[in-house]
Write an enzyme that holds these catalytic residues in place. Structure first.
Site, PDB file in Angstrom:
ATOM      1  N   GLU A 126       0.872  -1.217   0.082  1.00 29.56           N
ATOM      2  CA  GLU A 126       0.046   0.125  -0.142  1.00 29.56           C
ATOM      3  C   GLU A 126       0.915   1.322  -0.098  1.00 29.56           C
ATOM      4  O   GLU A 126       0.545   2.386  -0.604  1.00 29.56           O
ATOM      5  CB  GLU A 126      -0.935  -0.023   1.196  1.00 29.56           C
ATOM      6  N   TYR A 133      -2.531  -7.361 -11.641  1.00 26.71           N
ATOM      7  CA  TYR A 133      -1.536  -7.633 -10.616  1.00 26.71           C
ATOM      8  C   TYR A 133      -0.304  -8.549 -10.844  1.00 26.71           C
ATOM      9  O   TYR A 133       0.681  -8.025 -11.192  1.00 26.71           O
ATOM     10  CB  TYR A 133      -2.339  -8.269  -9.225  1.00 26.71           C
TER      11      TYR A 133
END
Length: 676
Positions: A416, A490
């Site tokens: 993150e 991803y």
């Protein structure tokens, strides 16, 4: 957002069989790397005395930290981005009814070259208003492993819109559904204006709104007295100039809230006042402009942020707060602020260490972190739907479900915080080109986990998990399902970047990534912008490669199809002729190594240019070929079927088939354990 977690190993799952993820050096030591970004080297930041503690010796959190204290406003000589929007918002949390009531004054500046007669808002909370919204239809009321609960609906109501001289504009609004025509979807709202906004001109609108918070399962919402306010206010859509990301004509970038899509907006300024019960502690984007005030049992926070494209906040009466300042030669100074669930109160050192080291590595590799704060929110375990998410200067960790979690605690923070660079600063369009954020962040995450913790993912397993490859550059809702979206934007996107690195070398890839970040920070680049940087740094065309693996959905499958051995007479003595047939399915990979093992122990290596669909190798030796292996060192990270890379000449067809099926089932079992 972190969707897929793979197992992490020290140098591979067996302690060394897989090539370790290369760890970059500090690219700021090479002025050459900066020439591709701006044509001139940038000034090197001064090294400060406040350095991060090394592994195992984290610095203790500052005692007695006050989450309600005034913040430290950064000194910034000029804006880093073009401020298209300016928000002034006052919002009140009704804890009993789980409702937000707010007023918003927003000024929008026309960044284009044509007059504009409308303003379009994202009303993201309306994704949760019924089973018929586009988000619920596409997601089935699920995100990752979190499921919408019975009666957990939410919605946004616009109760007033005013513009000076025009009165209330509610009668001049309509909902838009440009992606699927779903009339039940109200996540986009257009406001028609009486007078056009000229190029460079501004319009100021005053809105009143209410949000009934959903029970959290997908980013925003509540659980008990925990609130995660992400995408919670009427938010103006992004407006793109002609040429932005290859756009043919300027205009609004309009998309509904989809089951797979995340977010995209122009940069701006946010001044936000948050009114909560006195018992609550608030974490938010940006920094507080003064000490929180308390009146009649209510607490009022005031936050400010600029050079950001979103604003999020979280509130809970149970947060355990800690803060630490951090500075490094590439980070002038940042205050790291932890808002911990009580279950993780004793784990603050793990959180601080991961945050500091992530900022350190990313600032070395890509560029300085430009903000004065980084807030980390740890939701309760039951609110994990709010976890693993990025917002400007604020991230959420996984929900605190265990007292001593595994490496996933560090992994989600590293991921993150990586988003602060690709989602936050570079600001890619996550509606249309999600791979530029999620793939780049996953790539950077792997680098950082190796550099900080000496942990690596096992790339052959990750490649083998790609059961449905698809083009990377496509709208997020056009993937067949959520699994295909996650596998591609991803995992396959990350493997594409690793594949490029293995072709051009670590140092040049380091220059590519830093040059791309430096050239396009705060500018919303697209896929072709990255390709052009790659071509400039490497001095070669990558058009064919991008056609195969980015605009196309190709992966690779190089295999040994057959080995035939027969004795031959050679100058009066018996030798052995071995014919090995290698095949290529999917995309090609230049210089594919093939290794042949003879029965006498001799090992031979050949190189195949990898372009033909089939290649025959003829080996004449005194000893027959016993086995053949293609890409034996597993350098080809986009080969999704490693089980057919090896064959023994002495095995019959039954044995070969059983061996291949057995390996495939083993891979599927391992992937099932670690991919979620």
């Amino acid at each position: 957002m972190l969707l897929t977690v793979f197992a992490l190993f020290p140098d591979g799952p067996d302690g060394g069989s897989e090539q370790a993820v290369p760890v970059w050096t500090d690219v700021t030591r090479s002025e050459e790397s900066l020439l591709y970004a701006s044509g001139q080297p940038e000034k090197k930041p001064q090294t400060t005395d406040s350095q991060s503690s090394g592994p195992g010796t984290p610095k203790s959190a500052s005692p007695g930290a006050n989450p309600d204290a005034a913040g430290d406003a950064p000194v910034k000589p000029k804006s880093l981005s073009e401020h298209v929007t300016e928000y002034h918002i006052q919002v009140t949390l009704d804890e009993a009814n789980k409702r937000l009531t707010g007023t918003e004054t927003v000024t929008w500046k026309n960044p284009g070259s044509q007059a504009v007669r409308n303003v379009v808002f994202h009303l993201y909370p309306n994704a949760f208003r019924s089973k018929d919204t586009t988000f619920i239809r596409e997601s089935g009321g699920r995100l990752r492993n979190d499921q919408m609960v019975e009666g957990g609906w939410g919605e946004m109501r616009i109760t007033g819109i005013r513009h000076s001289g025009e009165g209330d504009l509610l009668h001049r609004t309509r909902y838009l559904q440009p992606d699927d025509g779903n009339e039940q979807d109200r996540t986009l709202m257009e406001v028609k204006l009486a007078e056009p906004i000229p190029p460079g001109g501004k319009v100021t609108l005053h809105l009143q709104f209410e949000v009934d918070l959903p029970k959290v399962f997908a980013r925003m919402g509540y659980h008990d007295d925990f609130v995660m306010a992400g995408q919670w206010f009427p938010k103006i859509a992004a407006y793109e100039r002609k040429g932005t990301r290859g756009r043919a004509e300027e205009g609004w970038n309009l998309h509904q809230y989809h089951g797979n899509s995340e977010f995209y907006a122009n940069f701006g300024i946010y001044s936000v006042q948050i009114n909560v019960p006195e018992s609550h502690i608030v974490a938010a984007t940006g920094f507080p402009t003064g000490k929180a005030s308390v009146t009649d049992g209510r607490k009022i926070y005031r936050f400010y942020a600029d050079d950001v494209h979103d604003f999020a906040w979280a509130a809970s009466p149970h947060f355990v707060y800690a803060e630490e300042p951090y500075a490094d030669k590439n980070i002038p100074g940042v205050k790291i602020k932890l808002y911990l669930d009580p279950l993780h109160a004793d784990l603050k050192e793990r959180y601080f260490f991961a945050a500091k080291q992530s900022l350190k590595k990313y600032s070395e590799w890509f560029g300085p972190y430009p903000y004065s704060t980084l807030s980390i929110v740890v939701p309760p375990g039951e609110a994990n739907g709010a976890g693993g998410m990025e917002y400007p200067t604020l991230i959420t960790a996984w929900g605190a479900a265990e007292e001593q979690p595994d490496w996933s605690l560090e992994q989600v923070l590293v991921h993150e915080i990586g988003h602060q660079y690709w989602y936050g600063i570079v600001a890619s369009n996550e509606f249309e080109e999600a791979w530029l954020d999620e793939g780049f962040t996953s790539y950077a995450e792997d680098k950082a986990m190796k550099a900080i913790y000496d942990l690596s993912g096992y790339l052959p397993l990750q490649a083998a998990s790609l059961t449905s490859p698809a083009p990377l550059r496509q709208n997020s809702w056009e993937f067949e399902n959520h699994r295909q979206y996650a596998d591609n934007v991803y995992t396959r996107a990350k493997l594409v970047l690793i594949d490029i690195e293995r072709q051009i070398g670590e140092q040049r890839m380091q220059r590519v990534m830093r040059s791309y970040f430096q050239q396009w920070r705060f500018k919303h680049p697209g896929t072709d912008d990255f390709r052009k940087v790659l071509e400039k740094v490497t001095g070669q065309s990558w058009d064919l490669y991008f056609q195969q693996y980015v605009h196309g959905g190709l992966v690779r499958d190089y295999s040994i199809r057959s080995i035939e051995v027969r004795p031959v007479e050679d100058q009066g003595r018996t030798r052995y002729e071995s014919i090995i047939v290698a095949e290529r399915n999917g995309g090609f990979y230049r210089q594919v190594p093939i290794r042949f093992g003879l029965q006498n122990g001799t090992v031979l290596t050949e190189q195949w240019d990898g372009e033909e669909s089939e290649m025959k190798f003829r080996v004449i030796q005194d000893s027959p070929v016993a086995w053949a292996a293609i890409d034996p060192d597993r350098h080809n990270v986009l080969d999704t079927k490693p089980s057919n890379n090896f064959m023994r000449s002495e095995a019959d067809e039954v044995w070969r088939t059983r061996w291949n099926i057995g390996v495939s089932r083993m891979l599927e079992t391992v992937i099932g354990l670690f991919a979620w």
